[in-house]
Design an enzyme around this catalytic site. Structure first.
Site, PDB file in Angstrom:
ATOM      1  N   ARG A  18      -0.553  14.986 -43.662  1.00 59.48           N
ATOM      2  CA  ARG A  18       0.541  14.183 -43.120  1.00 59.48           C
ATOM      3  C   ARG A  18       0.461  12.706 -43.501  1.00 59.48           C
ATOM      4  NH1 ARG A  18      -0.552  16.611 -37.290  1.00 59.48           N
ATOM      5  NH2 ARG A  18      -2.506  17.106 -38.358  1.00 59.48           N
ATOM      6  N   GLU A 157      -1.604  24.526 -28.846  1.00 57.95           N
ATOM      7  CA  GLU A 157      -1.252  23.600 -29.927  1.00 57.95           C
ATOM      8  C   GLU A 157       0.231  23.233 -29.858  1.00 57.95           C
ATOM      9  OE1 GLU A 157      -3.366  21.967 -32.247  1.00 57.95           O
ATOM     10  OE2 GLU A 157      -4.438  22.621 -30.468  1.00 57.95           O
ATOM     11  N   ARG A 443     -13.718 -39.940 -75.232  1.00 56.31           N
ATOM     12  CA  ARG A 443     -12.262 -39.783 -75.359  1.00 56.31           C
ATOM     13  C   ARG A 443     -11.793 -40.760 -76.424  1.00 56.31           C
ATOM     14  NH1 ARG A 443     -11.694 -42.930 -69.702  1.00 56.31           N
ATOM     15  NH2 ARG A 443     -11.729 -45.021 -70.578  1.00 56.31           N
TER      16      ARG A 443
HETATM   17  C1  UD1 Z   1      -6.439  18.664 -33.374  1.00 50.65           C
HETATM   18  C2  UD1 Z   1      -6.444  19.713 -32.251  1.00 50.65           C
HETATM   19  C3  UD1 Z   1      -5.423  19.309 -31.197  1.00 50.65           C
HETATM   20  C4  UD1 Z   1      -5.716  17.908 -30.683  1.00 50.65           C
HETATM   21  C5  UD1 Z   1      -5.815  16.914 -31.846  1.00 50.65           C
HETATM   22  C6  UD1 Z   1      -6.324  15.575 -31.326  1.00 50.65           C
HETATM   23  C7  UD1 Z   1      -7.035  21.858 -33.303  1.00 50.65           C
HETATM   24  C8  UD1 Z   1      -6.506  23.169 -33.791  1.00 50.65           C
HETATM   25  N1  UD1 Z   1      -6.111  20.999 -32.807  1.00 50.65           N
HETATM   26  O1  UD1 Z   1      -5.173  18.703 -33.997  1.00 50.65           O
HETATM   27  O2  UD1 Z   1      -5.458  20.197 -30.108  1.00 50.65           O
HETATM   28  O3  UD1 Z   1      -4.722  17.506 -29.764  1.00 50.65           O
HETATM   29  O4  UD1 Z   1      -6.731  17.377 -32.846  1.00 50.65           O
HETATM   30  O5  UD1 Z   1      -6.376  14.619 -32.317  1.00 50.65           O
HETATM   31  O6  UD1 Z   1      -8.218  21.666 -33.331  1.00 50.65           O
HETATM   32  N2  UD1 Z   1     -11.019  19.493 -39.899  1.00 50.65           N
HETATM   33  C9  UD1 Z   1     -12.106  20.046 -40.552  1.00 50.65           C
HETATM   34  N3  UD1 Z   1     -11.969  21.248 -41.146  1.00 50.65           N
HETATM   35  C10 UD1 Z   1     -10.814  21.957 -41.111  1.00 50.65           C
HETATM   36  C11 UD1 Z   1      -9.703  21.383 -40.436  1.00 50.65           C
HETATM   37  C12 UD1 Z   1      -9.835  20.150 -39.829  1.00 50.65           C
HETATM   38  O7  UD1 Z   1     -13.174  19.445 -40.627  1.00 50.65           O
HETATM   39  O8  UD1 Z   1     -10.786  23.052 -41.674  1.00 50.65           O
HETATM   40  C13 UD1 Z   1     -11.160  18.160 -39.291  1.00 50.65           C
HETATM   41  C14 UD1 Z   1     -10.169  17.159 -39.822  1.00 50.65           C
HETATM   42  O9  UD1 Z   1     -10.724  16.468 -40.951  1.00 50.65           O
HETATM   43  C15 UD1 Z   1      -9.960  16.222 -38.619  1.00 50.65           C
HETATM   44  C16 UD1 Z   1     -10.266  17.103 -37.423  1.00 50.65           C
HETATM   45  O10 UD1 Z   1     -10.903  18.261 -37.913  1.00 50.65           O
HETATM   46  O11 UD1 Z   1     -10.852  15.127 -38.660  1.00 50.65           O
HETATM   47  C17 UD1 Z   1      -9.007  17.497 -36.677  1.00 50.65           C
HETATM   48  O12 UD1 Z   1      -8.092  18.106 -37.605  1.00 50.65           O
HETATM   49  P1  UD1 Z   1      -6.565  17.692 -37.643  1.00 50.65           P
HETATM   50  O13 UD1 Z   1      -5.913  18.426 -38.740  1.00 50.65           O
HETATM   51  O14 UD1 Z   1      -6.409  16.251 -37.561  1.00 50.65           O
HETATM   52  O15 UD1 Z   1      -6.085  18.362 -36.258  1.00 50.65           O
HETATM   53  P2  UD1 Z   1      -4.846  17.937 -35.370  1.00 50.65           P
HETATM   54  O16 UD1 Z   1      -3.619  18.567 -35.897  1.00 50.65           O
HETATM   55  O17 UD1 Z   1      -4.833  16.484 -35.172  1.00 50.65           O
HETATM   56 MG    MG Z   2      -5.800  14.919 -36.085  1.00 47.54          MG
END
Ligand code: UD1
Ligand code: MG
Length: 488
Positions: A18, A157, A443
């Site tokens: 995003r 979610e 100069r």
């Molecule tokens: C997540 C939570 C949501 C919460 C929000 C708060 C989940 C499914 N959702 O959503 O409930 O309200 O955070 O900010 O957990 N990451 C990994 N490996 C992966 C996917 C993500 O390490 O395979 C890490 C990302 O780099 C990030 C963190 O996990 O730092 C959270 O992932 P992100 O995609 O930001 O989740 P949100 O949609 O924000």
């Molecule tokens: Mg996040």
């Protein structure tokens, strides 16, 4: 729980789609640090064991966190926050008892809040404790669904919320404390049955409840602390929060900041008391400002030391430099890497200094370039003086002694040494060393041609009143000049 039982796991493997960026999300900067660095630093005071799950641009993320004492584990491919925890499990080993899990994209979290979460978890003998927050606009976040008695049911979610769940303002911060022997069986049962076909760590909450385990939720006192950074607008918001927090801390410690909402001060910057910071100043990197300093509007200072009672006047740019006490810099000065101004030195308008030491009381007030130079105490550098340090192949040094007077518009062709107490006549191009106490004049000698200007004006006036006659006479004078050149 003993400190050694406790681990921090930071999930930082995601791409951050995003943000629409070439750069992995957790490497974006807010408050002068990468997002993930903020998170590691919040954990470190509590426990040594900080594990960062890396994936997207994993090597770069590793380089950002290893110097802070964290270890890393690679998640590839990235199949969701639950999958990230499965990967972390291998690195934590069987002895790990508790883990605080944090997302790498919520950098405003404070150590004290993490400690409170751990205490709540421990005192409540919970299997999981969720840090939650009440947000005016909860959209985008997972919602915390509770029973009428207040007990936690599940995290839903954003994309999966029902109409009534969408109205819930209590959100999941993605920061949890888990008792790991309770978490591991749930992780094994996760299924990617959701919008992203990923394994969601959030699903373990409902699983734990179904197994009859205790799940607690602790509301963050300051909801700002848990803000996640998923979009550029959120990045700007988080950066603004860091700046506001830093300005408030400094004002608390006795620094005056006018229009603090315009001050861009990185979190690592130190500022002494009774320093005055005018609007729209940027203090960046590892900058250290002593007490009693004045920094006027529009100045930008990066990785530099500014000592007591210095005055940095408007729109000065200072990088990797040392500014002595009681110096005056600017307006419009550019001090580059390795500039050192000793006590009481003054550097003014449109002066650029690089890798040079200006001794105590040196003055270079206007329009100069001083590079690879050492300048002894009390020397006066006239307007427009240039050290010609570059010969097209390499940089050469200029050594100027104490109490030297360099006349305006002098070019000092390096390598060159000017002895103590010497004078350089204005407009000189100095190519040879100048002994102490000598006067160097380098100069063309001046010639005054008496009456020349008056004669020329008369000729111009004549040509206007009688164009043909003058054009003939000017042809004659052109011939005379040609003859004269031949004679030479
Ligand atoms: C997540 C939570 C949501 C919460 C929000 C708060 C989940 C499914 N959702 O959503 O409930 O309200 O955070 O900010 O957990 N990451 C990994 N490996 C992966 C996917 C993500 O390490 O395979 C890490 C990302 O780099 C990030 C963190 O996990 O730092 C959270 O992932 P992100 O995609 O930001 O989740 P949100 O949609 O924000
Ligand atoms: Mg996040």
């Amino acid at each position: 729980m003993a400190a050694s039982d406790l681990n921090f796991v930071i999930l930082a493997a995601g791409k951050g789609t995003r943000l629409k960026s070439e750069l992995a999300k957790v490497l974006h900067r807010a408050g002068g640090r990468t997002l993930v660095e903020h998170v590691v630093r919040a954990c470190k005071p509590i426990a040594e064991n900080v594990l960062v799950v890396v994936g997207h641009q994993g090597e770069e993320v590793r380089k950002a966190v290893v110097p802070l004492g964290a270890t890393t584990v690679l998640q590839r491919p990235q199949n969701g926050t639950g999958h990230a925890m499965l990967i972390a499990r291998q690195a934590l080993g069987p002895k790990a008892a508790f883990a605080v899990v944090l997302p790498g994209d919520a950098p405003l979290i404070r150590t004290a809040t993490l400690q409170a979460l751990i205490d709540t978890h421990r005192n409540g003998r919970a299997a999981a404790t969720i840090l939650t927050a009440q947000l005016d606009d909860p959209s985008g976040y997972g919602r915390v669904v509770r029973n009428p008695d207040g007990s936690v049911v599940a995290i839903v979610e954003d994309k999966a919320t029902s109409e009534s769940e969408r109205e819930i303002h209590e959100i999941n911060s993605s920061i949890y404390c888990f008792t790991l022997e309770k978490l591991w069986p749930c992780l094994a049962e996760l299924r990617p049955e959701n919008a992203h076909r990923e394994l969601y760590l959030t699903d373990t909450i409902a699983m734990l409840k179904e197994k009859g385990e205790r799940v607690l939720a602790m509301e963050a006192a300051d909801p700002k602390e848990v803000l996640g950074c998923n979009t550029r607008a959120e990045l700007a918001e988080i950066d603004r929060a860091f700046r506001a927090r830093k300005a408030a801390e400094l004002m608390d410690a006795g620094v005056t900041i006018y229009l603090p909402e315009t001050a861009l001060i990185d979190v690592d910057v130190e500022v002494g008391k009774d320093t005055v910071i005018e609007p729209a100043v940027q203090l960046l990197g590892k900058t250290r400002i002593a007490s009693g300093v004045t920094i006027q509007t529009g100045s930008v200072i990066l990785d530099s030391d500014v000592n007591e009672n210095a005055v940095i006047r408007q729109h000065s740019v200072i990088e990797q430099s040392r500014i002595g006490p009681r110096t005056i810099v600017g307006p419009f000065t550019h001090l580059r890497e390795g500039a050192e101004l000793q006590a009481g030195a003054r550097v003014g308008n449109f002066v650029e200094v690089k890798k040079s030491v200006l001794g105590e009381g040196v003055k270079a007030m206007h329009l100069s370039y001083l590079g690879d130079a050492s300048i002894g105490r009390e020397t006066n550098v006239g307007a427009g003086t240039i050290t010609c340090n570059y010969d097209g192949a390499k940089k050469n040094p200029t050594r100027i002694g104490e109490r030297v007077f360099i006349g305006s518009d002098s070019a000092l062709v390096a390598p060159i040494t000017i002895g103590d107490g010497a004078y350089i006549a204005a407009g000189s191009t100095v190519t040879e060393n100048v002994p102490a106490d000598a006067l160097a004049i380098a100069r063309g000698r001046q010639v005054n041609k008496a009456g020349w200007a008056a004669e020329r004006r008369k000729k111009i006036a004549d040509s206007k009143s009688n164009p043909t006659a003058t054009s003939a006479s000017s042809r004659k004078s052109a011939k005379r000049r040609k003859k004269a050149r031949k004679r030479k």
